[in-house]
Scaffold this motif. Structure first.
Motif, PDB file in Angstrom:
ATOM      1  N   ASP A 166     -34.476  34.775  15.770  1.00 39.80           N
ATOM      2  CA  ASP A 166     -33.524  35.684  14.748  1.00 39.80           C
ATOM      3  C   ASP A 166     -32.501  34.511  14.202  1.00 39.80           C
ATOM      4  O   ASP A 166     -32.049  34.892  13.047  1.00 39.80           O
ATOM      5  CB  ASP A 166     -32.695  36.508  15.719  1.00 39.80           C
ATOM      6  CG  ASP A 166     -33.568  37.752  16.046  1.00 39.80           C
ATOM      7  OD1 ASP A 166     -34.546  37.858  15.289  1.00 39.80           O
ATOM      8  OD2 ASP A 166     -33.115  38.528  16.855  1.00 39.80           O
ATOM      9  N   PRO A 171     -39.165  37.458   8.706  1.00 41.22           N
ATOM     10  CA  PRO A 171     -40.093  38.712   8.699  1.00 41.22           C
ATOM     11  C   PRO A 171     -39.997  39.335   7.375  1.00 41.22           C
ATOM     12  O   PRO A 171     -39.161  39.487   6.731  1.00 41.22           O
ATOM     13  CB  PRO A 171     -39.589  39.627   9.580  1.00 41.22           C
ATOM     14  CG  PRO A 171     -38.739  38.822  10.667  1.00 41.22           C
ATOM     15  CD  PRO A 171     -38.252  37.757   9.889  1.00 41.22           C
ATOM     16  N   SER A 172     -41.294  40.001   6.876  1.00 41.70           N
ATOM     17  CA  SER A 172     -41.231  40.285   5.375  1.00 41.70           C
ATOM     18  C   SER A 172     -40.509  41.428   5.265  1.00 41.70           C
ATOM     19  O   SER A 172     -40.336  41.939   3.826  1.00 41.70           O
ATOM     20  CB  SER A 172     -42.882  40.903   5.258  1.00 41.70           C
ATOM     21  OG  SER A 172     -43.282  41.801   6.094  1.00 41.70           O
ATOM     22  N   GLU A 173     -40.062  42.209   6.215  1.00 39.58           N
ATOM     23  CA  GLU A 173     -39.354  43.497   5.892  1.00 39.58           C
ATOM     24  C   GLU A 173     -37.805  43.052   5.526  1.00 39.58           C
ATOM     25  O   GLU A 173     -37.252  43.893   4.774  1.00 39.58           O
ATOM     26  CB  GLU A 173     -39.047  44.267   7.237  1.00 39.58           C
ATOM     27  CG  GLU A 173     -38.517  43.733   8.500  1.00 39.58           C
ATOM     28  CD  GLU A 173     -39.485  43.131   9.249  1.00 39.58           C
ATOM     29  OE1 GLU A 173     -40.556  43.004   8.852  1.00 39.58           O
ATOM     30  OE2 GLU A 173     -38.914  43.167  10.337  1.00 39.58           O
TER      31      GLU A 173
END
Lengths: 983, 533
Positions: free
Chosen positions: A528, A597-599
């Motif tokens: 993260d 992350p792709s989101e």
């Protein structure tokens, strides 16, 4: 007989030749002597040939005449040699030889002949050849004459130059060039004195008969030529260039030349109208001074520095002749070049052939701003005054003044490596079961320990880089400290299970599971943090691009009003910087694509090639002075950058909300609680202080003298602990409890020296507890592994003794403190007693908050440093509680103040960490006005009376909420909070 | 456009022409022509295109260049799939029409014709050998769909011919669109409506229109969807396009899987069943009127799913009780103009209220202990959007372990990843996303039994989750259960044919007697050599 005769003949010839040779040679030498009287100093080939013929003829004739004396001894005449020894034998030998030679005569009796010969042979066997022809025969007058002549010639060759030269010329006759110059060895001695250029600082040197002369360019060469024969004139040739030699005393010649370039060195002499050249091949090597070499050893190219950094420029320079100076040059983005002298031979006591040095310079000295790239290089000069000075230039090194994006980028690779290493470590733990047997268990743990050590070092490096970057938007290093601390603690615990005796498997499995659990939290945390860093980096670069766009706008407007080359140069420099930033952004977006992350990112939107084209077009337009077109391209660029910044900003917000949102919320709650605790602690401290002030001046807690009297005991105990912590032979022991006890004893001593018995009491009690824990640990260890010579057992005993001493000291301090509080009135004592319960509740609430912070949202502590600070505050509160119970107002107040300060500092730290990041992710310029800076300048809205009334409904809600039970420890603070709200 | 409105426009347009020619004494013939034009228009709607063409040819010969006739010719070309011709004729009709107001409705359709022409301009075409089935697709990536599409068209055509009583005039055209945006361009739906309701296919203008499964993150049951849309086309033809939406959808849903097995009973999928139960319990069933004009216009994917569940169970109950003959009779009555409720009731010799009562009495009421959750059809947001389903994992612990597993998987720590996925699976054993990842890691770690155990219980609960199907197939293949593996893998392909792994595994299956060559080709074409999730 025949054999004897033959041997005798050979001996005779040998003796005769030996006797004749000296004479023949002597005669030949005499002929040479004569010839030398008539020849010049150098023989040509013809002259030498004639001379040789004469010599050989004289030699031959003399030898032949000498050998003629052997003629009577030919054939049977050899028998004559025996006459002197035995006449009859001579005759018989002669007859035997003659008869043998005529064996075919008729009537001759072979038997008689054989008998005769046999008789002669018997006689000859009794007469050795040496007796017939002894070597003493060599001593003869002819030999003496010959040898005398030879000795005379040798003497003349050695002493007489003319004769010697003649012999030399005879042996090596001089070839004659077309111009008639005869080449031969005509120089007896050549002396060369070299006087070097003054800048080199070398002493002059002298060479005798040198074949190769090597000297730096500009050297003065003094030649002294001694001819082999008297000469009228002399010349020296350097290559094709001739110089006259000046006649000097003793028939020598001299001259002086300045060396410029390499050449052959030839010497010619003139004698009797004939020119001679010395046959020795000599060369002159003129060494050209090399260009100095200089290299920048540090900083490396592409180093990123902070605007306030002082850069250490380390370099190495060398020169064959010697360095005179080293200068630093810096090319600024505007194209301007700044220069600064780093080293000078004048200041350093003279030239040096090699120099390794470093020089510090502050970036602030240069007119640069964040994001600028400065190109540095060094120039080294030598002291060559002849053809120089020569200048050597180092490779260029580019230094970038850090911008927010760069600061973030500086630790991202390290963070990435640490995140990957954490995953690898977790994989290692998961993929290898805890073995039951001791050896495999140790091996497994050793491997994991190594990998963990390396990983923790990587975490340290990330923290170091992030802290160096000093960017508010950077990394949450508090979390990384926490990761490090927790893993280290777990690893130490696990190490204790893998000592000489391996702990039972259940314990080890348990420890392994704890580590796995921790690593699971850490890999997510690191992933993260990495994703956030990537998004922040891209966002920061996009922000920089927007700033650059603004600066470009300003410069273009300036250029539009008054065109100046300097403004144009500045504008082009800004565009170049924007191009660089864009390239970095492109790389950053690529990294984002793999790590975020792709989101959280719309990859289709995050592409920057159009902007690159627009920038190139903008640059072209500026170069062509087409400001109208440039303005259009700038507009396009602005739109593209805003769009990009907006996309990144949205992604960043989504990421923060998703990954850090729950944590941020929990942190906000924790901070609120912390504020309330701090207020309550302040209040309690104030109450204790007011009691204390009421008892002054007689209300001192304890006696200063008594306290100071106890300080040396604390000091002595501290030294004992130092001793205890020192690793012994074959036994190393580390204990956190011992470390804690040490620092608490330091606090105790300090408090005692200040006369604060109350504070000293608390810290001494804690130190005693810690020491007891350390003693227990050591005793357990000693039971399992006593160490060589019982080292561990001895230490355990010492630790136990120290623990007892600490307990005694703490009791003593407590006793003194109790006596010191005797001056309080009953009302004051009661007031202090009343505060014991609120103080306990505050401590309990602090403990709860500590637990909340440690537990975090998903097991990852909210703030590892916060947990530690709260623990410290808790201890101070406990001391305050004890002091209140004792009626020690000063002690209570000091401890309460300490707790309050710790809480305040923590609140401040957390507030700093949670500070909102202005200007991040704002999708367009218009939103920038909402940032904190701009709010300060925004018009202030003064609410009207109606706006300021709290609605009745809200008041009712608040009153209802007030009736609900407050959490333990927060009662007073919550009460005040509601009162404030209702007001 | 409704027939009544169309007739009004025809009358208005022809009236203006009539005024112009009244002086020439030809008014009577004009009224005849209006009637003929209406008949041609109706025939186009009823998909009797050949008859419509004959009438229009005659009308055009009588009055060349008439805007109304030209417009109908444009419609005919549009229905035949000749979009260029349709667009041109439509433009001519609009330009030639004297009254701007009257041509307003034409304009939007002409724009659609033009948009369709633009979208399909570069399309590739594949035909069945007999030429009855035509598949048109946007680019070579979609070629993988063709053999499966032709198979289902053929099988479903035969089934529907039997059920409906007569065949549909050919050719039957299927168009594939690359994205929901493309589907929106060729239909009257907006992208938002498509994405909200999860619409992936339509049947209109004599063609089947489906979105390519590659436009969705997980694909969708596109093969059954083709069968579903073909049912609509048949119904439009059989009922002369008079069947209301709920009849259309109910029948299509009921029959969409019949092409696999003509005798198989209708089974409501678990998630839809749960929705229906909940709506019944909460008295939130949709009325039949709410389903008009299209289920695609319902506000959410859940409402759309409930609507399908309602109408399909109604029709299933009807067929179960009254048989297919009654159904065919009802369709004939609808085609004749009877209201659908009366038609169904009449064919069953009862009242519609009774039918509804019977259906309601059979609706599932008992709450399922744990209903499977409905996996939303997620459209890819961009071309490069990775099919990452992690965000759809609902249970937070499961999501956390899944992330850790993914981090390990990305570093090729297969065993470690498997253990973390296993933890996630323990946290939520009903999550198909978690189960599929566990299955993949277990398979990679050489434990096909564990792999199968993870996905096997979920395959019936989440039949539309392609990774679950694919992993089950791969695990079965690894265990040597080739026949079962084949069926599971084919099922995966019928949901997401763009995942290379099922193709590659199918190509390696021994002795299944299927088209191994085609699977091998698909495996290579989709980059199956490079293994990736």
């Amino acid at each position: 007989m025949h054999v004897y005769v033959r041997r005798l003949g050979v001996r005779l010839w040998l003796q005769q030749v030996l006797r004749a040779l000296p004479l023949a040679l002597g005669v030949a030498c005499a002929i040479l002597l004569g010839a030398s009287l008539f020849s010049g100093p150098v023989l040509t080939t013809t002259g030498a040939s004639i001379s040789w013929l004469c010599v050989i003829a004289a030699f031959g004739v003399t030898l032949a005449l000498q050998l003629r004396a052997l003629a009577p001894f030919r054939g049977s005449g050899i028998a004559r040699l025996l006459e002197a020894q035995d006449r009859s034998l001579s005759s018989r030998v002669r007859s035997a030889l003659e008869l043998s030679a005529t064996s075919e005569m008729p009537g001759q009796s072979p038997e008689l002949l054989s008998a005769h010969v046999a008789q002669v042979e018997r006689r000859l066997a009794e007469l050795p050849e040496a007796q017939v022809l002894p070597w003493s025969r060599l001593s003869h007058a002819t030999s003496a004459v010959g040898l005398s002549l030879l000795a005379l010639c040798a003497l003349l060759v050695a002493t007489d130059a003319r004769f010697g030269a003649f012999v030399g010329a005879l042996l090596s006759p001089a070839p004659v060039r077309e111009d008639g110059t005869r080449v031969s060895s005509v120089v007896r001695q050549l002396r060369v004195k070299l006087t070097y250029p003054s800048y080199l600082g070398h002493e002059p040197t002298t060479l005798v008969d040198p074949i190769k002369i090597t000297a730096p360019r500009g050297t003065n060469m003094e030649l002294q030529v001694e001819p082999r024969f008297p000469a009228e004139r002399g010349f020296v040739y350097l290559g094709p260039r001739a110089s006259n030699l000046d006649a000097a005393a003793g028939g020598a010649f001299v001259t002086r030349l300045a060396l410029r370039e390499s050449a052959s060195l030839r010497i010619q002499l003139e004698s009797g109208g004939v020119r001679y050249e010395d046959g020795t091949a000599r060369t002159l090597q003129v060494v050209v001074d090399r260009t100095p070499q200089v290299t920048i050893e540090s900083p490396a190219s592409s180093t990123v520095v902070e605007p306030n950094d002082v850069l250490s420029l380390r370099f190495f320079a060398s020169d064959d002749a010697g360095l005179a100076s080293v200068d630093m040059h810096a090319r600024l983005p505007s194209g301007e070049v700044k220069q600064r002298r780093l080293w000078s031979a004048l200041d350093d006591g003279g030239a040096r052939t090699e120099l390794r040095a470093s020089s510090a310079f502050a970036i602030a000295e240069l007119p640069v701003q964040e994001g600028d790239v400065v190109v540095l290089w060094l120039e080294a000069h030598d002291g060559d005054l002849v053809s120089g000075p020569n200048t050597g230039k180092s490779a260029e090194v580019s230094i970038e003044v850090a911008s927010p994006g760069k600061r973030l980028a500086s630790f991202i690779p390290a963070l990435q490596a640490a995140a990957d290493a954490a995953v690898a470590l977790l994989g290692d733990r998961l993929e290898s079961d805890v073995p039951a047997d001791a050896d495999p268990a140790r091996q497994r743990f050793a491997k994991l320990e190594r990998a963990s050590g390396a990983w923790l070092a990587q975490i340290d490096e990330v923290v170091r880089l992030a802290e160096h970057a000093k960017d508010g938007r950077g990394l949450d290093t508090d979390q990384l400290h926490g990761v490090r601390k927790r893993n280290k603690r777990l690893l130490d615990g696990e190490a204790a299970l893998h000592t000489a005796s391996v702990a039972p498997i259940a314990l080890r499995q348990n420890a392994n599971e704890r580590s796995v659990g921790e690593l699971e939290r850490d890999v997510i945390l690191l992933a993260d943090l990495l994703a956030k860093a990537h998004v922040d980096e891209a966002g920061a670069i996009a922000d920089e691009l927007r700033d650059l766009k603004k600066r470009i706008e300003e410069l273009m407007s300036k250029l539009d009003k008054s065109s100046s080359p300097e403004d144009e140069r500045k504008l082009l420099a800004e565009i170049a910087q924007a191009e660089r930033r864009l390239a970095e952004l492109s790389q950053s977006l690529q990294r984002m694509a793999t790590r975020v992350p792709s989101e959280f990112v719309n990859r289709e939107a995050l592409k920057a090639p159009e902007s690159e084209t627009t920038l190139a077009e903008l640059e072209n337009a500026v170069r062509k002075h087409d400001l109208k077109s440039a303005a259009k391209h700038l507009d396009d660029l602005a739109k593209q950058i805003d769009e990009l910044a907006s996309q990144i900003g949205e992604g960043g917000m989504k990421l923060r909300e998703s990954r850090f949102g729950p944590r941020d919320q929990a942190m906000a709650g924790a901070r609120q609680n912390l504020d309330m605790l701090r207020e309550e602690q302040e209040r309690l401290a104030g109450r204790s202080e007011s009691v204390m002030q009421g008892t002054q001046p007689g209300g001192k807690s304890g006696d200063d003298g008594a306290a100071q009297g106890l300080a040396p005991r604390a000091d002595a105990l501290r030294k004992e602990l130092d001793q205890l912590g020192t690793p012994g032979p074959g036994h190393e022991w580390q204990s956190q409890a011992l470390d804690r006890a040490g620092s608490r004893l330091d606090d105790t001593r300090e408090a005692l020296e200040n006369g604060d018995l109350s504070a000293a009491n608390g810290t001494a009690q804690n130190a005693a507890q810690d020491l007891e824990q350390a003693a227990n640990e050591l005793e357990n260890e000693a039971r399992m592994y006593p160490g060589p010579n019982g080292e561990a057992s001895r230490k355990a005993e010492a630790a136990r003794k120290a623990a007892n001493d600490a307990r005694d000291l703490a009791n003593e301090i407590a006793k003194n403190a109790q006596e010191g509080s005797a001056g309080l009135s009953p009302a004051e004592r009661q007031r202090l007693q009343q505060d014991v319960e609120p103080q306990r509740k505050t401590r309990d609430a602090t403990s709860q908050l500590r637990d909340t912070m440690e537990k975090g949202v998903d097991g990852t502590p909210l703030s590892p440093d916060g947990v530690e600070s709260l623990e410290n505050a808790q201890q101070a509160m406990q001391r305050a509680e004890q002091a209140l119970q004792r009626g020690d107002a000063k002690g209570a107040s000091a401890a309460q103040r300490e707790a309050s300060t710790k809480l305040a500092k923590l609140a401040e730290k957390l507030a700093q960490e949670q500070k909102p990041q202005h200007g991040r992710g704002s999708p367009s310029d218009s939103q920038e006005a909402e940032s904190g800076d701009d709010l300060e300048n925004a018009p202030v809205h003064i609410p009207g009376a109606d706006e300021f009334k709290a609605p009745a409904q809200m008041r009712r809600k608040l009153l209802d909420a007030m009736r609900e039970a407050s959490p333990s420890g927060y009662e007073a603070a919550i009460q005040r909070y509601y009162q404030e709200l209702l007001r | 456009m409704s027939p009544r409105r169309r007739r009004t426009w025809h009358a208005a347009l022809l009236a203006s022409c009539l005024l112009a020619s009244a002086s020439q004494g030809r008014a009577e013939s004009h009224f005849d022509r209006i009637a003929e034009l209406d008949r041609a228009s109706d025939m186009i709607d009823e998909l009797d295109l050949d008859q419509a063409e004959r009438i229009l040819a005659k009308l055009d010969a009588d009055d060349p260049g008439s805007p109304a006739v030209t417009w109908e010719r444009a419609q005919l070309a549009f229905y035949r799939g000749d979009y260029g011709e349709a667009s041109t004729l439509g433009k001519q009709a609009i330009d030639a029409a004297p009254n701007d107001r009257a041509t307003k409705p034409w304009r939007s359709l002409q724009e659609l014709m033009q948009a369709t022409e633009q979208v399909t301009r570069e399309y590739r075409t594949a035909r069945s050998e007999d030429g009855r089935y035509i598949v048109e697709y946007p680019d070579d990536r979609d070629r993988v769909l063709v053999p499966y599409a032709l198979d289902v068209l053929r099988a479903m055509d035969q089934t529907l011919t039997r059920v409906m009583g007569r065949p549909l005039p050919g050719p039957i055209r299927l168009e594939v669109y690359a994205s929901s945006e493309a589907l929106s361009k060729v239909s009257t739906l907006t992208v938002e409506q498509i994405q909200t309701s999860g619409t992936v296919a339509l049947c209109k203008w004599n063609r089947l229109m489906i979105t390519s499964p590659r436009a969705l993150v997980r694909g969708y049951p596109w093969v059954d969807t083709i069968a579903h849309e073909l049912t609509h086309l048949y119904l439009s033809y059989i009922t002369k396009d008079k069947a209301p939406v709920w009849v259309q959808e109910g029948t299509a849903k009921l029959l969409e899987r019949r092409w696999r097995d003509d005798k198989a009973p209708y089974v409501l999928e678990p998630a839809s069943r749960a929705l229906l139960e909940k709506a019944t319990r909460d008295n939130k069933l949709l009325t039949f009127d709410q389903l008009h004009p299209s289920i695609a216009l319902l506000p959410s994917q859940d409402d759309a799913a409930l609507a399908f569940a309602q109408v399909s169970t109604f029709m299933d109950e009807y067929v179960k009780v009254h048989g297919e003959d009654a159904l065919r009779d009802a369709y004939a009555k609808i085609a004749a103009g009877t209201d659908a409720r009366d038609a169904l009731a009449g064919a069953a010799h009862t009242k519609f209220g009774e039918l509804e009562k019977t259906w309601r009495s059979k609706l599932p009421k008992a709450a399922v202990t744990m209903a499977p959750r409905k996996l939303a059809r997620r459209f890819r947001s961009s071309k490069g959007d990775a099919p990452d389903e992690t965000e759809e994992v609902t249970q937070s612990e499961a999501k956390r372990f899944l992330r850790i597993g993914d981090l390990l998987w990305n570093q090729h720590r297969v065993l470690g990843a498997m253990l973390e996925y296993d933890k996630a699976h323990h946290s939520d054993s009903d999550d198909p996303i978690v189960a599929a990842r566990l299955a993949q890691a277990a398979l990679e770690a050489g434990d096909p039994a564990r792999s199968l155990a993870a996905v096997d219980p979920l395959v019936t609960r989440y039949p539309e989750h392609a990774p679950t199907q694919a992993m089950r197939g791969a695990a079965l293949a690894a265990l040597g259960r080739s026949a079962e593996a084949h069926d599971a893998l084919i099922e995966a392909v019928r949901i997401n044919p763009f995942d290379p792994e099922p193709h590659c595994t199918l190509a390696k299956l021994p002795e299944t007697g299927k088209a191994i060559g085609a699977e091998r080709e698909a495996c290579t074409a989709l980059g199956g050599a490079q293994k990736s999730r």
